[in-house]
Design a protein around this motif. Structure first.
Motif, PDB file in Angstrom:
ATOM      1  N   LEU A 104       0.852  -1.191   0.000  1.00 50.05           N
ATOM      2  CA  LEU A 104       0.000   0.000   0.000  1.00 50.05           C
ATOM      3  C   LEU A 104       0.884   1.234   0.000  1.00 50.05           C
ATOM      4  N   TYR A 123      -1.458   4.572   7.898  1.00 48.07           N
ATOM      5  CA  TYR A 123      -0.185   3.843   7.925  1.00 48.07           C
ATOM      6  C   TYR A 123      -0.135   2.872   9.098  1.00 48.07           C
ATOM      7  N   ALA A 126      -2.507  -0.112   8.677  1.00 50.92           N
ATOM      8  CA  ALA A 126      -2.172  -1.047   7.594  1.00 50.92           C
ATOM      9  C   ALA A 126      -0.914  -1.843   7.874  1.00 50.92           C
ATOM     10  N   ARG A 127       0.010  -1.307   8.663  1.00 53.24           N
ATOM     11  CA  ARG A 127       1.339  -1.930   8.775  1.00 53.24           C
ATOM     12  C   ARG A 127       1.323  -3.262   9.504  1.00 53.24           C
ATOM     13  N   VAL A 132       3.514  -1.359   3.862  1.00 52.56           N
ATOM     14  CA  VAL A 132       2.952  -0.032   3.641  1.00 52.56           C
ATOM     15  C   VAL A 132       4.088   0.967   3.472  1.00 52.56           C
TER      16      VAL A 132
END
Length: 374
Positions: A104, A123, A126-127, A132
């Motif tokens: 991403l 961030y 998603a990580r 990401v």
């Protein structure tokens, strides 16, 4: 001989009012008042030059690794994190890329105090599940901030260079990407030029979709004025003007307009102050305030997108005009989600934002996997 009266030789007194004997006092007051703005301006230029810090200590905006790379857009800085190491040799990287979700890419907005901190909630969410990446656009964050020409082309080249860097690490598989505000125009142009490089794009409070459009100008044209940029960036007062726009009260004022509320994210405010007090911090923003980073052909660019598109925007603040979504949003590949927030819903409703985005990408075809290049 008659004696002449001494009174006859004296001129009669002339009445001059309360200012008698102080010739020109009224004109002097006018000149003095007119000089006040000039004196104040010169005073602020001196304050800017000698008292306003220009190189404050600035920590990374995001967790994970912070890396630099050379590119056609100059030296770029980016952040990377994820559930698996991204520094593995190419042979091992094949295994860590076997997750269902592709990498991403996150792109911040553009304004006088922009930074990658603006994508922090996305961030961090998603990580834990996928690789990401968050890019510092040219002129911002830890990327090159030199005095050069900042254009939509430069910003788009930076996005494409970041995609190539992701491919180098993860292999030639399409990425998902999210951009904020004016960053959406750069991401849209990158996806239109390299459609196979992206699986999907999401635009948060995107510019170029307002009711003043549509924008079908010549390719490469902008909606700005070089004269306006020149007025702001004139060497004698340019940095002083920027320093005035980026004192703490000014930054807070603009963030409140972004949020549409007095309640803003204090971390964004603090980091905005730090990132604007760096060498060269004024250069890219002057191109922004001159309108020279807004593309005059952006409607045509948006219409060229054939991949899945998600638009998320709020209903408060100064960024609520999305008149062109009436037509673009009806396209089968476009989805629109509206939050009762300001222009940064990822901060006000991070959980809801993450759920909406996850629902958007859940139905997408899996990104093609490939062995990373050596």
């Amino acid at each position: 001989m008659p004696i002449k009266s001494t009174l006859a030789r004296r001129p009669l007194p002339v009445h001059r009012g309360i200012n008698a004997g102080r010739r020109g006092t009224g004109a002097g007051w006018v000149r003095g008042i007119a000089a006040v703005p000039a004196v104040a301006a010169l005073g602020w230029i001196a304050v800017s030059a000698f008292l306003i810090p220009k190189k404050m200590r600035m920590p990374p905006a995001l967790p994970g690794d912070q890396r630099d790379m050379d590119s056609i857009a100059g030296r770029l800085s980016y952040y990377v994190d994820g559930p698996a190491p991204t520094t593995a040799p190419a042979a091992e990287a094949t295994a860590v890329a076997e997750a269902d979700l592709p990498p991403l890419l996150l792109i911040h907005s553009v304004n006088a105090a922009a930074s990658a901190y603006e994508v922090k909630p996305i961030y961090e969410a998603a990580r834990t599940r996928r690789p990401v990446y968050a890019l510092d656009l040219p002129g911002f964050g830890f990327s090159e901030r030199s005095d050069r020409t900042y254009t939509p082309r430069l910003m788009t080249d930076a996005v494409l260079a970041m995609v190539e860097e992701i491919k180098r690490i993860h292999g030639d598989r399409p990425v998902d990407a999210i951009a904020l505000s004016l960053g959406s125009e750069f991401l849209a142009r990158a996806a239109a030029e390299a459609p196979n490089a992206f699986r999907s794009v999401a635009f948060v409070s995107p510019t170029g979709l307002d009711s003043r459009g549509p924008y079908y100008g010549p390719p490469g044209s902008t909606r700005g004025s070089t004269a306006l940029r020149g007025a702001f960036s004139f060497p004698v007062w340019g940095r002083a003007v920027f320093d005035l726009l980026t004192v703490r009260p000014s930054i807070r004022f603009f963030l409140e307009k972004t949020w549409g509320s007095k309640t803003i994210d204090e971390g964004v405010w603090d980091y905005a102050y730090l990132t604007t007090h760096q060498p060269g911090a004024e250069h890219a923003p002057f191109w922004f305030v001159g309108g020279l980073l807004f593309s005059r052909d952006i409607t045509r660019v948006y219409e060229q997108l054939g991949l899945p598109v998600l638009v998320v925007h709020g209903t408060r603040g100064d960024f609520v005009d999305y008149g062109q979504l009436d037509s673009l949003g009806r396209r089968p590949n476009w989805s629109v989600k509206v939050f009762d927030t300001g222009a940064f819903p990822q901060f006000e409703r991070p959980g809801d934002f993450a759920r909406v985005y996850d629902q958007f990408v859940t139905g997408l075809a899996p990104a093609k996997r490939a062995v990373p290049a050596d």
